[in-house]
Write an enzyme that holds these catalytic residues in place. Structure first.
Site, PDB file in Angstrom:
ATOM      1  N   ASP A  32      15.938   7.290  30.174  1.00 56.74           N
ATOM      2  CA  ASP A  32      15.646   8.159  31.330  1.00 56.74           C
ATOM      3  C   ASP A  32      15.218   7.354  32.555  1.00 56.74           C
ATOM      4  OD1 ASP A  32      13.084   7.372  30.753  1.00 56.74           O
ATOM      5  OD2 ASP A  32      12.285   9.394  30.444  1.00 56.74           O
ATOM      6  N   ALA A  72      10.417   4.434  24.347  1.00 51.06           N
ATOM      7  CA  ALA A  72       9.025   4.846  24.098  1.00 51.06           C
ATOM      8  C   ALA A  72       8.247   4.693  25.384  1.00 51.06           C
ATOM      9  CB  ALA A  72       8.399   3.964  23.007  1.00 51.06           C
ATOM     10  N   SER A 111       5.299  -0.951  15.941  1.00 50.45           N
ATOM     11  CA  SER A 111       4.483  -1.932  16.667  1.00 50.45           C
ATOM     12  C   SER A 111       3.320  -2.438  15.822  1.00 50.45           C
ATOM     13  CB  SER A 111       3.918  -1.256  17.921  1.00 50.45           C
ATOM     14  OG  SER A 111       2.950  -2.077  18.526  1.00 50.45           O
ATOM     15  N   TYR A 134      -1.329   4.855  21.924  1.00 49.91           N
ATOM     16  CA  TYR A 134      -0.023   4.201  21.750  1.00 49.91           C
ATOM     17  C   TYR A 134       0.153   3.771  20.284  1.00 49.91           C
ATOM     18  CZ  TYR A 134       3.453   0.455  21.805  1.00 49.91           C
ATOM     19  OH  TYR A 134       4.515  -0.352  21.496  1.00 49.91           O
ATOM     20  N   LYS A 138       2.750   5.275  17.232  1.00 46.35           N
ATOM     21  CA  LYS A 138       3.657   4.460  16.415  1.00 46.35           C
ATOM     22  C   LYS A 138       3.368   4.656  14.918  1.00 46.35           C
ATOM     23  CE  LYS A 138       6.123   2.480  19.619  1.00 46.35           C
ATOM     24  NZ  LYS A 138       7.573   2.586  19.690  1.00 46.35           N
ATOM     25  N   VAL A 164       6.119  -9.449  21.995  1.00 49.92           N
ATOM     26  CA  VAL A 164       7.458  -9.920  22.342  1.00 49.92           C
ATOM     27  C   VAL A 164       7.459 -10.459  23.777  1.00 49.92           C
ATOM     28  CG1 VAL A 164       9.906  -9.323  22.332  1.00 49.92           C
ATOM     29  CG2 VAL A 164       8.305  -8.003  20.906  1.00 49.92           C
ATOM     30  N   LYS A 172       8.103  -4.756  33.622  1.00 52.24           N
ATOM     31  CA  LYS A 172       6.916  -4.209  32.945  1.00 52.24           C
ATOM     32  C   LYS A 172       5.609  -4.581  33.656  1.00 52.24           C
ATOM     33  CE  LYS A 172       6.879  -3.753  28.464  1.00 52.24           C
ATOM     34  NZ  LYS A 172       6.951  -4.000  27.008  1.00 52.24           N
ATOM     35  N   PHE A 195      -9.079 -13.299  29.261  1.00 51.26           N
ATOM     36  CA  PHE A 195     -10.388 -12.851  28.797  1.00 51.26           C
ATOM     37  C   PHE A 195     -11.150 -14.032  28.206  1.00 51.26           C
ATOM     38  CE2 PHE A 195      -8.310  -8.508  27.724  1.00 51.26           C
ATOM     39  CZ  PHE A 195      -8.445  -8.112  29.044  1.00 51.26           C
TER      40      PHE A 195
END
Ligand code: NAD
Length: 309
Positions: A32, A72, A111, A134, A138, A164, A172, A195
């Protein structure tokens, strides 16, 4: 071979769709374009259906041999539970119902987020303890798949991807791989922000290995849910060292406090089931993957990049 790749405008889906088309398969992408990027498909020769997996009239589609389901909501920081569950669970059910109806194989993206902050190595049987919606979405999809696998209606393989990285993830932005994000910061002359204290580690897997896992999952005609990782965890401090060497830049890490309550400290896949079920084992170390990636992303040629295909 006729295949559908859902999420084919996205990072992994576009790499997969182009790889399959290159092998001579008749490939249809369904996306989409809510997150994916048309640029990822510019040199894709197959068909494109620009619709949501949730709204598409699946009954109108011709039968295919296999569906590679990658679509997703992939921004792991999205907290809108309704939206996440609708796409990642209800959408998944529609894809699976289509596969059962036309008797095609189903290979789908799960995932490592299903494991949450459980001790490494993460094994397929668990413990499963997702830290955000999320990961939970999954996990629910995996549970649906497991019930269907018990009925042995069609071959179904769930692939629990670890972290990945690779070409085609640029769209992204702040949820692209840390390897991409840190390299962008460093190339802009900024210190790479991670971090504190940088010793958290990830099983970073190169996208070419993930494509290989998908193809092997389909070819195996087996059913099950397996990890797709390298079995090696690399700290963020080490990633910065590799990036410094590959980019030939020396910039010290800029540490800051982790604001997330949900955070995985170490991900490292147990890889034996992927090997025994679908014959998958990663070929790229994180160093080799980065060199191969940066040769296409930034045109950086290292002696090692030249010998890695
Ligand atoms: N990249 C990773 O490190 C990683 C790790 C674990 C799992 N995964 C899973 O792998 C799959 C692919 O991830 P990616 O990194 O390529 O992400 P991506 O965001 O680049 O790709 C997802 C694609 O799905 C499309 N999409 C979203 N909602 C849709 C809908 N309702 N209908 C049709 N298309 C829709 C998006 O437009 C996008 O092109 C996802 O299922 C993701 O959860 C990825």
């Amino acid at each position: 071979m006729k295949a559908i790749v859902t999420g084919g405008a996205g990072f992994i889906g576009s790499n997969l769709a182009k790889h399959l088309a290159g092998l001579g398969a008749d490939v249809t992408v369904i996306d989409d374009f809510s997150a994916g990027d048309f640029k990822n498909l510019k040199n894709f020769s197959g068909s494109v259906i620009a619709q949501s997996i949730c709204q598409l009239d699946w009954d109108k589609l011709e039968a295919v041999d296999v569906v590679f389901h990658q679509a997703a909501l992939t921004d792991t920081t999205v907290s809108n539970q309704t939206q996440m569950m609708l796409v990642n669970v209800e959408g998944f059910k529609k894809v699976m119902a289509y596969c059962v109806k036309v008797k095609s194989s189903l290979v789908y993206a799960s995932s490592a987020a299903v494991y949450g902050n459980e001790n490494a190595p993460q094994r397929e049987e668990g413990p499963l303890n997702p830290l955000n919606v999320y990961g939970y979405s999954k996990l629910v999809a995996d549970q649906i798949a497991e019930r269907s696998i018990k009925k042995s209606l069609i071959p179904i393989v769930g692939l629990r991807y670890f972290n990945v990285f690779g070409f085609g993830e640029q769209h992204k932005k702040n949820y692209a791989s840390m390897i991409f994000q840190l390299s962008q910061q460093m190339r802009a002359g900024k210190r790479p922000r991670i971090f504190a204290d940088g010793e958290q580690s990830r099983d970073h897997i190169y996208v070419k290995d993930v494509i290989d896992a998908n193809v092997r999952a389909w070819e195996s005609k087996r059913s099950g849910i397996v990890n797709v990782g390298t079995g090696v965890a690399t700290t963020f401090n080490r990633v910065i060292e590799i990036l410094s060497e590959t980019l030939n830049l020396r910039l010290a890490a800029d540490y800051f406090e982790n604001p997330y309550s949900f955070y995985q400290n170490e991900t490292r896949a147990e890889t034996s089931l992927a090997w025994s079920l679908i014959g998958f084992s990663s070929r790229y170390s994180v160093e080799d993957g980065i060199r191969n990636y940066f040769a296409s992303l930034y045109g950086i040629q290292t002696p090692t990049a030249a010998r890695i295909k």
